[in-house]
Enzyme design. Sequence first.
Site, PDB file in Angstrom:
ATOM      1  N   CYS A 239      32.510 -12.455  -5.117  1.00 15.33           N
ATOM      2  CA  CYS A 239      31.458 -11.546  -5.755  1.00 15.33           C
ATOM      3  C   CYS A 239      32.116 -11.348  -7.149  1.00 15.33           C
ATOM      4  O   CYS A 239      33.007 -10.804  -7.150  1.00 15.33           O
ATOM      5  CB  CYS A 239      31.504 -10.538  -5.126  1.00 15.33           C
ATOM      6  SG  CYS A 239      30.538  -9.026  -6.062  1.00 15.33           S
ATOM      7  N   GLU A 240      31.116 -11.352  -8.239  1.00 14.18           N
ATOM      8  CA  GLU A 240      31.967 -11.302  -9.739  1.00 14.18           C
ATOM      9  C   GLU A 240      31.863  -9.899 -10.024  1.00 14.18           C
ATOM     10  O   GLU A 240      32.400  -9.459 -11.059  1.00 14.18           O
ATOM     11  CB  GLU A 240      30.775 -12.135 -10.399  1.00 14.18           C
ATOM     12  CG  GLU A 240      29.407 -11.535 -10.735  1.00 14.18           C
ATOM     13  CD  GLU A 240      28.728 -12.431 -11.748  1.00 14.18           C
ATOM     14  OE1 GLU A 240      28.102 -11.860 -12.504  1.00 14.18           O
ATOM     15  OE2 GLU A 240      28.934 -13.597 -12.040  1.00 14.18           O
TER      16      GLU A 240
ATOM     17  N   HIS B 226      29.185 -10.230   2.100  1.00 16.35           N
ATOM     18  CA  HIS B 226      29.661  -9.888   1.062  1.00 16.35           C
ATOM     19  C   HIS B 226      30.867  -8.437   1.486  1.00 16.35           C
ATOM     20  O   HIS B 226      30.523  -7.547   1.792  1.00 16.35           O
ATOM     21  CB  HIS B 226      28.679  -9.126  -0.053  1.00 16.35           C
ATOM     22  CG  HIS B 226      27.910 -10.129  -0.655  1.00 16.35           C
ATOM     23  ND1 HIS B 226      27.931 -10.707  -1.836  1.00 16.35           N
ATOM     24  CD2 HIS B 226      26.793 -11.108   0.180  1.00 16.35           C
ATOM     25  CE1 HIS B 226      26.800 -11.529  -2.070  1.00 16.35           C
ATOM     26  NE2 HIS B 226      26.400 -11.873  -0.925  1.00 16.35           N
TER      27      HIS B 226
ATOM     28  N   HIS C 203      33.105  -7.226  -7.764  1.00 18.48           N
ATOM     29  CA  HIS C 203      34.544  -6.660  -7.308  1.00 18.48           C
ATOM     30  C   HIS C 203      35.514  -7.673  -6.855  1.00 18.48           C
ATOM     31  O   HIS C 203      36.637  -7.218  -6.577  1.00 18.48           O
ATOM     32  CB  HIS C 203      33.953  -5.670  -6.042  1.00 18.48           C
ATOM     33  CG  HIS C 203      33.246  -4.530  -6.571  1.00 18.48           C
ATOM     34  ND1 HIS C 203      31.638  -4.767  -6.501  1.00 18.48           N
ATOM     35  CD2 HIS C 203      33.303  -3.369  -6.878  1.00 18.48           C
ATOM     36  CE1 HIS C 203      31.046  -3.427  -6.563  1.00 18.48           C
ATOM     37  NE2 HIS C 203      32.374  -2.718  -6.954  1.00 18.48           N
TER      38      HIS C 203
ATOM     39  N   GLN D 115      24.829 -14.088  -5.370  1.00 18.28           N
ATOM     40  CA  GLN D 115      24.314 -15.228  -4.383  1.00 18.28           C
ATOM     41  C   GLN D 115      23.066 -15.834  -4.957  1.00 18.28           C
ATOM     42  O   GLN D 115      22.818 -17.174  -4.746  1.00 18.28           O
ATOM     43  CB  GLN D 115      24.222 -14.475  -3.107  1.00 18.28           C
ATOM     44  CG  GLN D 115      23.900 -15.316  -1.803  1.00 18.28           C
ATOM     45  CD  GLN D 115      23.750 -14.708  -0.562  1.00 18.28           C
ATOM     46  OE1 GLN D 115      24.725 -13.918  -0.285  1.00 18.28           O
ATOM     47  NE2 GLN D 115      22.698 -15.098   0.206  1.00 18.28           N
TER      48      GLN D 115
END
Length: 226
Positions: A114-115, A183, A117, A155
């Site tokens: 995930c960009e 996620h 966190h 996503q």
Amino acid sequence: MKLNQTLEEQYEERGNNHVGSASDTPLRGDAFVLSDEEKMDRIQDNVRDILLTLGMDLEDDSLKGTPKRVAKMFVKEIFGGLHPERKPSASTFDNKYKYGEMLVEKNITLYSTCEHHLLPIVGRAHVAYISNGTVVGLSKMNRIVDYYAKRPQVQERLNIQIVKELQEVLGTEDVACVIDAKHLCVNSRGIRDIESSTVTAEYGGKFKEEAVRREFLEYINLDTEF
């Protein structure tokens, strides 16, 4: 000062809501000026600073190699899909057997990050296409998923990138991709909902038609335990 604070709060809110920006991965123009080795050297120093700031004892045997390991992992592994030179070549072949139905590659294992966190995304991708005279090796579909997953991602963007790449490779709009993933930024922090997963889809060409889309989804739901 107030403006900067307001902007930071907006960025934080946007990230917590997992909203993406564009279908292309946001890269600077100088993204590939540094070599992999130069990037790893910089990242290693930065990771060391982060751990020291957190109060970790980097003289401990367990932690001594952590900055170097993390740097190598970032550049060579989990973010390896950022570099265009690592893009898998996808050889295509003539559809000599005249197979005219959809081809579905389901349950492709997917690991991404995930960009917002920098926490893992883990799930499955289901990809399909209808040949217009060209077919692609099955393993190439897995490799395309893996390539675009190995970068900081949202996503929805990952869905779009996979479909666009296969459309270009196959020369057809008739491509679809559904992703079902967990996620860890949702499961392990924030709301900490360990049961939820996120399902996204991208449909091109004939897959926008309800009957074709339904057939694809029925294939995905087939029991294929062996």
